[in-house]
Write a protein that holds these residues in place. Structure first.
Motif, PDB file in Angstrom:
ATOM      1  N   GLY A  87       0.794  -1.223   0.000  1.00  0.00           N
ATOM      2  CA  GLY A  87       0.000   0.000   0.000  1.00  0.00           C
ATOM      3  C   GLY A  87       0.820   1.262   0.000  1.00  0.00           C
ATOM      4  O   GLY A  87       0.819   2.040   0.954  1.00  0.00           O
ATOM      5  N   TYR A  88       1.518   1.505  -1.109  1.00  0.00           N
ATOM      6  CA  TYR A  88       2.366   2.696  -1.177  1.00  0.00           C
ATOM      7  C   TYR A  88       1.574   3.976  -1.432  1.00  0.00           C
ATOM      8  O   TYR A  88       2.126   5.071  -1.342  1.00  0.00           O
ATOM      9  CB  TYR A  88       3.435   2.509  -2.267  1.00  0.00           C
ATOM     10  N   GLY A  89       0.272   3.826  -1.757  1.00  0.00           N
ATOM     11  CA  GLY A  89      -0.548   5.025  -2.014  1.00  0.00           C
ATOM     12  C   GLY A  89      -0.610   5.968  -0.830  1.00  0.00           C
ATOM     13  O   GLY A  89      -0.825   7.162  -0.998  1.00  0.00           O
ATOM     14  N   VAL A  90      -0.401   5.445   0.360  1.00  0.00           N
ATOM     15  CA  VAL A  90      -0.509   6.302   1.538  1.00  0.00           C
ATOM     16  C   VAL A  90       0.657   7.268   1.681  1.00  0.00           C
ATOM     17  O   VAL A  90       0.492   8.344   2.244  1.00  0.00           O
ATOM     18  CB  VAL A  90      -0.645   5.486   2.847  1.00  0.00           C
ATOM     19  N   ASP A  91       1.838   6.892   1.177  1.00  0.00           N
ATOM     20  CA  ASP A  91       2.972   7.775   1.484  1.00  0.00           C
ATOM     21  C   ASP A  91       4.044   7.877   0.398  1.00  0.00           C
ATOM     22  O   ASP A  91       5.178   8.257   0.684  1.00  0.00           O
ATOM     23  CB  ASP A  91       3.619   7.358   2.816  1.00  0.00           C
ATOM     24  N   LYS A  92       3.677   7.559  -0.868  1.00  0.00           N
ATOM     25  CA  LYS A  92       4.692   7.664  -1.923  1.00  0.00           C
ATOM     26  C   LYS A  92       4.276   8.557  -3.093  1.00  0.00           C
ATOM     27  O   LYS A  92       5.063   8.745  -4.025  1.00  0.00           O
ATOM     28  CB  LYS A  92       5.030   6.263  -2.460  1.00  0.00           C
ATOM     29  N   LEU A  93       3.070   9.079  -3.085  1.00  0.00           N
ATOM     30  CA  LEU A  93       2.585   9.806  -4.261  1.00  0.00           C
ATOM     31  C   LEU A  93       2.705  11.324  -4.094  1.00  0.00           C
ATOM     32  O   LEU A  93       2.377  11.877  -3.045  1.00  0.00           O
ATOM     33  CB  LEU A  93       1.122   9.447  -4.542  1.00  0.00           C
ATOM     34  N   VAL A  94       3.181  11.951  -5.157  1.00  0.00           N
ATOM     35  CA  VAL A  94       3.347  13.406  -5.214  1.00  0.00           C
ATOM     36  C   VAL A  94       2.663  13.879  -6.498  1.00  0.00           C
ATOM     37  O   VAL A  94       2.686  13.172  -7.504  1.00  0.00           O
ATOM     38  CB  VAL A  94       4.850  13.775  -5.237  1.00  0.00           C
ATOM     39  N   LEU A  95       2.056  15.062  -6.468  1.00  0.00           N
ATOM     40  CA  LEU A  95       1.467  15.619  -7.694  1.00  0.00           C
ATOM     41  C   LEU A  95       2.456  16.595  -8.333  1.00  0.00           C
ATOM     42  O   LEU A  95       3.137  17.346  -7.641  1.00  0.00           O
ATOM     43  CB  LEU A  95       0.162  16.349  -7.377  1.00  0.00           C
ATOM     44  N   GLU A  96       2.501  16.568  -9.663  1.00  0.00           N
ATOM     45  CA  GLU A  96       3.318  17.560 -10.377  1.00  0.00           C
ATOM     46  C   GLU A  96       2.460  18.268 -11.414  1.00  0.00           C
ATOM     47  O   GLU A  96       1.618  17.657 -12.062  1.00  0.00           O
ATOM     48  CB  GLU A  96       4.548  16.919 -11.033  1.00  0.00           C
ATOM     49  N   LEU A  97       2.674  19.564 -11.533  1.00  0.00           N
ATOM     50  CA  LEU A  97       1.960  20.378 -12.514  1.00  0.00           C
ATOM     51  C   LEU A  97       2.960  21.248 -13.260  1.00  0.00           C
ATOM     52  O   LEU A  97       4.025  21.582 -12.739  1.00  0.00           O
ATOM     53  CB  LEU A  97       0.929  21.273 -11.815  1.00  0.00           C
ATOM     54  N   HIS A  98       2.570  21.627 -14.492  1.00  0.00           N
ATOM     55  CA  HIS A  98       3.361  22.574 -15.282  1.00  0.00           C
ATOM     56  C   HIS A  98       2.548  23.846 -15.484  1.00  0.00           C
ATOM     57  O   HIS A  98       1.315  23.804 -15.491  1.00  0.00           O
ATOM     58  CB  HIS A  98       3.700  21.969 -16.651  1.00  0.00           C
ATOM     59  N   ASN A  99       3.243  24.934 -15.613  1.00  0.00           N
ATOM     60  CA  ASN A  99       2.536  26.174 -15.933  1.00  0.00           C
ATOM     61  C   ASN A  99       3.388  27.040 -16.858  1.00  0.00           C
ATOM     62  O   ASN A  99       4.556  27.313 -16.563  1.00  0.00           O
ATOM     63  CB  ASN A  99       2.201  26.957 -14.660  1.00  0.00           C
ATOM     64  N   TYR A 100       2.763  27.432 -17.970  1.00  0.00           N
ATOM     65  CA  TYR A 100       3.423  28.324 -18.940  1.00  0.00           C
ATOM     66  C   TYR A 100       2.516  29.495 -19.308  1.00  0.00           C
ATOM     67  O   TYR A 100       2.509  29.932 -20.446  1.00  0.00           O
ATOM     68  CB  TYR A 100       3.822  27.540 -20.193  1.00  0.00           C
ATOM     69  N   GLU A 101       1.785  29.990 -18.324  1.00  0.00           N
ATOM     70  CA  GLU A 101       0.899  31.136 -18.588  1.00  0.00           C
ATOM     71  C   GLU A 101       1.722  32.425 -18.609  1.00  0.00           C
ATOM     72  O   GLU A 101       1.497  33.352 -17.820  1.00  0.00           O
ATOM     73  CB  GLU A 101      -0.186  31.223 -17.514  1.00  0.00           C
ATOM     74  N   THR A 102       2.667  32.460 -19.550  1.00  0.00           N
ATOM     75  CA  THR A 102       3.656  33.547 -19.532  1.00  0.00           C
ATOM     76  C   THR A 102       3.045  34.927 -19.791  1.00  0.00           C
ATOM     77  O   THR A 102       3.651  35.936 -19.452  1.00  0.00           O
ATOM     78  CB  THR A 102       4.749  33.293 -20.592  1.00  0.00           C
ATOM     79  N   GLY A 103       1.842  34.935 -20.371  1.00  0.00           N
ATOM     80  CA  GLY A 103       1.235  36.236 -20.655  1.00  0.00           C
ATOM     81  C   GLY A 103       0.189  36.649 -19.638  1.00  0.00           C
ATOM     82  O   GLY A 103      -0.583  37.583 -19.880  1.00  0.00           O
ATOM     83  N   VAL A 104       0.158  35.981 -18.490  1.00  0.00           N
ATOM     84  CA  VAL A 104      -0.897  36.238 -17.501  1.00  0.00           C
ATOM     85  C   VAL A 104      -0.886  37.710 -17.065  1.00  0.00           C
ATOM     86  O   VAL A 104       0.174  38.336 -16.949  1.00  0.00           O
ATOM     87  CB  VAL A 104      -0.733  35.285 -16.294  1.00  0.00           C
ATOM     88  N   GLY A 105      -2.100  38.234 -16.817  1.00  0.00           N
ATOM     89  CA  GLY A 105      -2.218  39.669 -16.566  1.00  0.00           C
ATOM     90  C   GLY A 105      -1.888  40.089 -15.146  1.00  0.00           C
ATOM     91  O   GLY A 105      -1.376  41.186 -14.922  1.00  0.00           O
ATOM     92  N   SER A 106      -2.185  39.206 -14.185  1.00  0.00           N
ATOM     93  CA  SER A 106      -1.901  39.608 -12.802  1.00  0.00           C
ATOM     94  C   SER A 106      -1.496  38.391 -11.984  1.00  0.00           C
ATOM     95  O   SER A 106      -1.866  37.253 -12.294  1.00  0.00           O
ATOM     96  CB  SER A 106      -3.118  40.259 -12.152  1.00  0.00           C
ATOM     97  N   CYS A 107      -0.787  38.638 -10.925  1.00  0.00           N
ATOM     98  CA  CYS A 107      -0.345  37.553 -10.048  1.00  0.00           C
ATOM     99  C   CYS A 107      -1.562  36.914  -9.381  1.00  0.00           C
ATOM    100  O   CYS A 107      -1.589  35.695  -9.182  1.00  0.00           O
ATOM    101  CB  CYS A 107       0.633  38.102  -9.011  1.00  0.00           C
ATOM    102  N   GLU A 108      -2.562  37.708  -9.037  1.00  0.00           N
ATOM    103  CA  GLU A 108      -3.762  37.148  -8.407  1.00  0.00           C
ATOM    104  C   GLU A 108      -4.433  36.143  -9.333  1.00  0.00           C
ATOM    105  O   GLU A 108      -4.899  35.090  -8.897  1.00  0.00           O
ATOM    106  CB  GLU A 108      -4.743  38.264  -8.011  1.00  0.00           C
TER     107      GLU A 108
END
Ligand SMILES: *[C@@H]1O[C@H](CO)[C@@H](O)[C@H](O)[C@H]1NC(C)=O
Ligand SMILES: *[C@@H]1O[C@H](CO)[C@@H](O)[C@H](O)[C@H]1NC(C)=O
Length: 430
Positions: free
Chosen positions: A299-320
């Motif tokens: 049962g490694y699902g309890v303590d081995k999984l990490v989520l990864e995401l990418h972001n390339y919204e280089t033209g975004v208008g505001s930090c918010e």
């Protein structure tokens, strides 16, 4: 790396040499680096002493046509790792192609030589010339060194300089990644055999047991709609199928090397993981994400999984706006409440932008420079490479998004390094 926005032996068998350090009062000892295996607990990654940590690092590609870590015709492995270290970084996302493993199997278990790899990818004249440049800069190698031995040497040097290795299956066929018509988009696509993928993950996870620095692996970079293949897209490009493949890949990795953290990446070029985080239906089915489904080997699902995401919204208008998008896309898994069903560590394993005098001062780059450390979310910036052996048919391709310049000798944007990047590393790891 998503081009729509980009326009995108050697290792010893033992663990690293013990490095006991007494605290000033002499009462405790620090365990040997990297003090793994790492586990997760809620939103944190913990080392074997239970101390939390995250990654602040960069991508070092080794998945393109030649399938050798980039830049070695210009600098030695030691010099390149030293540059990463000089930023204070503690992690490298090292990318590989399944094709490399396929060729090992096709060649009776032996990888092909770097000589053959360069000549196949660059042609006889240029392949030989670049090989000789690499051998001059890295005299430990010879023409008969294999690609995998180069990966071993990179991993060994990263261990020596105490930088974690996060292996990343970036693509199946070795080439520039990623487009939604490149035949590598989705399980079952032209070059993307599920069986070969599982075999390749398993092979690399097992092989990586001899790398002291290896702490985690990403199952697949940027899953995306196979737009060249409408039938596959209609029948299979969805969360339900994704879940089956992630479980299959994760089981294979865990069986081969149970020490590794396993990173899951989301749909649409790994830009969102919302159903996983919010625990909503994995459509078109009605099943939901459950750690209990990752149950092999205790049962490694309890303590081995990490989520990864990418972001390339280089033209975004505001930090918010950017913060709101990131939260909705999956970074909300770093906290409980607000519809979050599954808390996880989350890392941004790719973001990046043009490395020039100005771009880093814009909304996108400066927002991430503050927000990721504030979240204590790990990250690896795209990309270390100042150039590629070959990219999309162009040899010695100049990478304008590279932290390093064309010959990997200096930072491309010293302003970014001194004005933001070093502080971003420091504030993430402090
Ligand atoms: C470790 O956790 C604490 C909170 O418990 C946090 O303040 C710190 O920044 C974390 N360190 C890292 C490297 O994530
Ligand atoms: C071989 O290398 C030279 C020098 O970098 C370059 O001008 C030429 O385009 C390369 N040949 C091919 C087929 O890419």
């Amino acid at each position: 790396m998503k081009p729509i926005f980009a326009l995108l032996a050697l290792a010893g068998l033992s663990t690293a040499a013990p490095n006991p350090q007494s605290t000033q009062d002499g009462l405790s000892e620090r365990a040997a680096w990297p003090n793994g295996p790492f586990v997760t607990s809620g939103r944190w990654i913990l080392d074997a002493s239970g101390k939390n940590l995250t990654y602040a690092g960069t991508n070092w590609p080794g998945h393109a046509d030649v399938m050798i870590p980039e830049g070695l015709q210009y600098q030695s492995i030691e010099t390149i790792v030293q540059k990463v270290k000089s930023l204070g970084m503690n992690a490298v996302r090292l990318t590989f192609a399944i094709q490399m493993v396929d060729e090992i199997y096709a060649n009776n278990g032996n990888d092909i030589t770097i000589q053959k790899a360069f000549v196949q990818a660059l042609g006889q004249a240029n392949g030989t010339r670049v090989l000789n440049q690499m051998l001059a800069k890295n005299p430990r190698f010879s023409a008969s060194t294999t690609r995998l031995q180069v990966f071993d040497a990179v991993a060994e040097e990263l261990a020596k300089q105490q930088i974690y290795v996060h292996l990343d299956n970036h693509i199946s066929k070795g080439m520039w990644c990623c487009s939604d018509t490149d035949g590598n988009s989705w399980w079952g696509d032209t070059h993307f055999s599920t069986a070969n993928w599982v075999r390749g993950l398993s092979y690399m996870a097992n092989h990586g047991k001899s790398w002291p620095a290896l702490t985690s692996i990403g199952l697949r970079n940027e899953p995306r709609e196979p737009k060249n293949n409408p039938a596959l897209s209609r029948t299979s490009y969805n969360w339900q199928a994704w879940y089956g493949y992630m479980r299959q890949g994760a089981d294979a990795v865990h069986a081969a090397n149970p020490a590794l953290l396993i990173f899951l990446s989301g749909l649409s070029f790994d830009t969102y993981l919302t159903p996983v985080v919010q625990g909503t239906a994995l459509t078109p089915g009605s099943g939901r994400f459950s750690r209990a489904d990752f149950s092999a080997g205790g049962g490694y699902g309890v303590d081995k999984l990490v989520l990864e995401l990418h972001n390339y919204e280089t033209g975004v208008g505001s930090c918010e706006t950017l913060k709101g998008n990131l939260d909705r896309n999956g970074f909300q898994a770093l906290h409980s409440g607000n519809g979050v069903a599954n808390v996880f560590p989350v890392m941004m394993t790719e973001f990046g932008f043009q490395m020039d005098a100005q771009t880093w001062t814009g909304v996108y780059a400066s927002c991430l420079a503050r927000y990721l450390p504030a979240l204590k979310a790990g990250w690896t910036i795209w990309v270390l490479a100042g150039s590629y052996y070959v990219r999309s048919g162009t040899q010695d391709y100049d990478e304008g998004w590279g932290l390093l310049n064309h010959d990997w000798s200096a930072w491309r944007s010293q302003g970014y390094v001194d004005g933001a990047l070093k502080a971003m590393v420091r504030d993430t790891l402090s």
